[in-house]
Design a protein around this motif. Structure first.
Motif, PDB file in Angstrom:
ATOM      1  N   TYR A  47      42.102  48.138  63.728  1.00  0.00           N
ATOM      2  CA  TYR A  47      42.202  47.978  62.278  1.00  0.00           C
ATOM      3  C   TYR A  47      42.693  46.584  61.915  1.00  0.00           C
ATOM      4  N   LEU A  48      43.718  46.106  62.610  1.00  0.00           N
ATOM      5  CA  LEU A  48      44.249  44.769  62.325  1.00  0.00           C
ATOM      6  C   LEU A  48      43.181  43.697  62.537  1.00  0.00           C
ATOM      7  N   LYS A  49      42.432  43.798  63.619  1.00  0.00           N
ATOM      8  CA  LYS A  49      41.386  42.802  63.876  1.00  0.00           C
ATOM      9  C   LYS A  49      40.291  42.885  62.821  1.00  0.00           C
ATOM     10  N   GLU A  50      39.903  44.087  62.454  1.00  0.00           N
ATOM     11  CA  GLU A  50      38.867  44.273  61.429  1.00  0.00           C
ATOM     12  C   GLU A  50      39.295  43.667  60.099  1.00  0.00           C
ATOM     13  N   GLN A  51      40.531  43.935  59.702  1.00  0.00           N
ATOM     14  CA  GLN A  51      41.033  43.394  58.436  1.00  0.00           C
ATOM     15  C   GLN A  51      41.188  41.886  58.503  1.00  0.00           C
ATOM     16  N   ALA A  52      41.620  41.362  59.645  1.00  0.00           N
ATOM     17  CA  ALA A  52      41.775  39.908  59.801  1.00  0.00           C
ATOM     18  C   ALA A  52      40.446  39.198  59.619  1.00  0.00           C
ATOM     19  N   THR A  53      39.377  39.764  60.150  1.00  0.00           N
ATOM     20  CA  THR A  53      38.066  39.125  60.003  1.00  0.00           C
ATOM     21  C   THR A  53      37.557  39.192  58.561  1.00  0.00           C
ATOM     22  N   GLN A  54      38.067  40.145  57.787  1.00  0.00           N
ATOM     23  CA  GLN A  54      37.693  40.217  56.379  1.00  0.00           C
ATOM     24  C   GLN A  54      38.530  39.275  55.518  1.00  0.00           C
ATOM     25  N   VAL A  55      39.822  39.152  55.833  1.00  0.00           N
ATOM     26  CA  VAL A  55      40.725  38.290  55.057  1.00  0.00           C
ATOM     27  C   VAL A  55      40.438  36.814  55.333  1.00  0.00           C
ATOM     28  N   TRP A  56      40.264  36.473  56.601  1.00  0.00           N
ATOM     29  CA  TRP A  56      40.041  35.093  57.006  1.00  0.00           C
ATOM     30  C   TRP A  56      38.651  34.979  57.622  1.00  0.00           C
ATOM     31  N   LYS A  57      37.734  34.393  56.921  1.00  0.00           N
ATOM     32  CA  LYS A  57      36.333  34.341  57.355  1.00  0.00           C
ATOM     33  C   LYS A  57      36.137  33.609  58.677  1.00  0.00           C
ATOM     34  N   THR A  58      36.997  32.658  59.012  1.00  0.00           N
ATOM     35  CA  THR A  58      36.875  31.905  60.263  1.00  0.00           C
ATOM     36  C   THR A  58      37.864  32.403  61.322  1.00  0.00           C
ATOM     37  N   PHE A  59      38.261  33.651  61.235  1.00  0.00           N
ATOM     38  CA  PHE A  59      39.217  34.233  62.180  1.00  0.00           C
ATOM     39  C   PHE A  59      38.643  34.253  63.588  1.00  0.00           C
ATOM     40  N   THR A  60      39.375  33.634  64.531  1.00  0.00           N
ATOM     41  CA  THR A  60      38.970  33.590  65.929  1.00  0.00           C
ATOM     42  C   THR A  60      40.210  33.773  66.802  1.00  0.00           C
ATOM     43  N   PRO A  61      40.322  34.890  67.520  1.00  0.00           N
ATOM     44  CA  PRO A  61      41.484  35.070  68.403  1.00  0.00           C
ATOM     45  C   PRO A  61      41.579  33.936  69.413  1.00  0.00           C
ATOM     46  N   LYS A  62      42.764  33.347  69.528  1.00  0.00           N
ATOM     47  CA  LYS A  62      42.982  32.275  70.494  1.00  0.00           C
ATOM     48  C   LYS A  62      44.449  32.214  70.871  1.00  0.00           C
ATOM     49  N   GLU A  63      44.693  31.608  72.006  1.00  0.00           N
ATOM     50  CA  GLU A  63      46.037  31.514  72.559  1.00  0.00           C
ATOM     51  C   GLU A  63      46.947  30.679  71.660  1.00  0.00           C
ATOM     52  N   ALA A  64      48.208  31.060  71.603  1.00  0.00           N
ATOM     53  CA  ALA A  64      49.181  30.285  70.841  1.00  0.00           C
ATOM     54  C   ALA A  64      49.357  28.925  71.506  1.00  0.00           C
ATOM     55  N   ASP A  65      49.258  27.857  70.712  1.00  0.00           N
ATOM     56  CA  ASP A  65      49.397  26.506  71.254  1.00  0.00           C
ATOM     57  C   ASP A  65      50.490  25.711  70.546  1.00  0.00           C
ATOM     58  N   SER A  66      51.257  26.399  69.696  1.00  0.00           N
ATOM     59  CA  SER A  66      52.356  25.745  68.992  1.00  0.00           C
ATOM     60  C   SER A  66      53.348  26.809  68.533  1.00  0.00           C
ATOM     61  N   PHE A  67      54.511  26.376  68.095  1.00  0.00           N
ATOM     62  CA  PHE A  67      55.520  27.306  67.588  1.00  0.00           C
ATOM     63  C   PHE A  67      54.989  28.062  66.377  1.00  0.00           C
ATOM     64  N   GLY A  68      54.259  27.389  65.504  1.00  0.00           N
ATOM     65  CA  GLY A  68      53.713  28.030  64.307  1.00  0.00           C
ATOM     66  C   GLY A  68      52.641  29.057  64.612  1.00  0.00           C
ATOM     67  N   ALA A  69      52.015  28.962  65.774  1.00  0.00           N
ATOM     68  CA  ALA A  69      50.972  29.909  66.162  1.00  0.00           C
ATOM     69  C   ALA A  69      51.544  31.115  66.905  1.00  0.00           C
ATOM     70  N   ASP A  70      52.780  31.002  67.378  1.00  0.00           N
ATOM     71  CA  ASP A  70      53.402  32.086  68.130  1.00  0.00           C
ATOM     72  C   ASP A  70      53.861  33.177  67.162  1.00  0.00           C
ATOM     73  N   TYR A  71      53.450  34.402  67.408  1.00  0.00           N
ATOM     74  CA  TYR A  71      53.760  35.508  66.492  1.00  0.00           C
ATOM     75  C   TYR A  71      55.149  36.095  66.711  1.00  0.00           C
ATOM     76  N   TRP A  72      55.902  35.593  67.673  1.00  0.00           N
ATOM     77  CA  TRP A  72      57.224  36.142  67.975  1.00  0.00           C
ATOM     78  C   TRP A  72      58.139  36.161  66.745  1.00  0.00           C
ATOM     79  N   GLU A  73      58.022  35.176  65.867  1.00  0.00           N
ATOM     80  CA  GLU A  73      58.942  35.054  64.730  1.00  0.00           C
ATOM     81  C   GLU A  73      58.165  34.683  63.474  1.00  0.00           C
ATOM     82  N   PHE A  74      58.620  35.217  62.338  1.00  0.00           N
ATOM     83  CA  PHE A  74      58.072  34.793  61.050  1.00  0.00           C
ATOM     84  C   PHE A  74      59.217  34.653  60.056  1.00  0.00           C
ATOM     85  N   TYR A  75      58.987  33.842  59.044  1.00  0.00           N
ATOM     86  CA  TYR A  75      59.992  33.624  58.000  1.00  0.00           C
ATOM     87  C   TYR A  75      59.577  34.371  56.744  1.00  0.00           C
ATOM     88  N   ASP A  76      60.500  35.177  56.204  1.00  0.00           N
ATOM     89  CA  ASP A  76      60.262  35.905  54.962  1.00  0.00           C
ATOM     90  C   ASP A  76      61.014  35.190  53.839  1.00  0.00           C
TER      91      ASP A  76
END
Length: 121
Positions: A47-76
């Protein structure tokens, strides 16, 4: 806003809310800081992948290559705190940014790309 509810085999629920710019993971109640959701099936990941491809038209799963790409932490920005996500022993382990919100985690495009990449690897 689109919403879907997922249950694990331990009676826990995750609410996925999708809007035009992000995908949020919520619980039913406030006051929860640490939350573990068991991945008994791939239903939520599909479901998450399906929704991601609908929200972001250029969605492409790829390895984290920076701190901002790492999903470990987010700021609210609403609570002015960080939330955390870890994948551990067949479970998603969340640390909510605050006990005053139901929000457990919020994905932007890049964090979702690295999350889906890791889940498919």
């Amino acid at each position: 806003m689109k919403e879907a509810i997922f249950n694990d085999g331990h009676g826990r629920k995750l609410i996925v809310r999708v809007n035009r710019s992000n995908i949020q993971i919520h619980t039913e109640e406030k006051q929860i800081l640490d939350y573990r959701f068991y991945l008994d099936s791939d239903e939520i990941l599909h479901y998450l992948k399906e929704q991601a491809t609908q929200v972001w038209k250029t969605f492409t799963p790829k390895e984290a290559d920076s701190f901002g790409a790492d999903y470990w932490e987010f700021y609210d920005k609403n609570t002015d705190n960080n939330g955390y996500l870890e994948v551990s022993k067949g479970a998603l382990v969340f640390q909510s940014p605050s006990d005053e919100t139901t929000l457990l985690y919020q994905f932007n495009k890049r964090k979702m790309e690295s999350f889906i990449y890791d889940m498919e690897s």
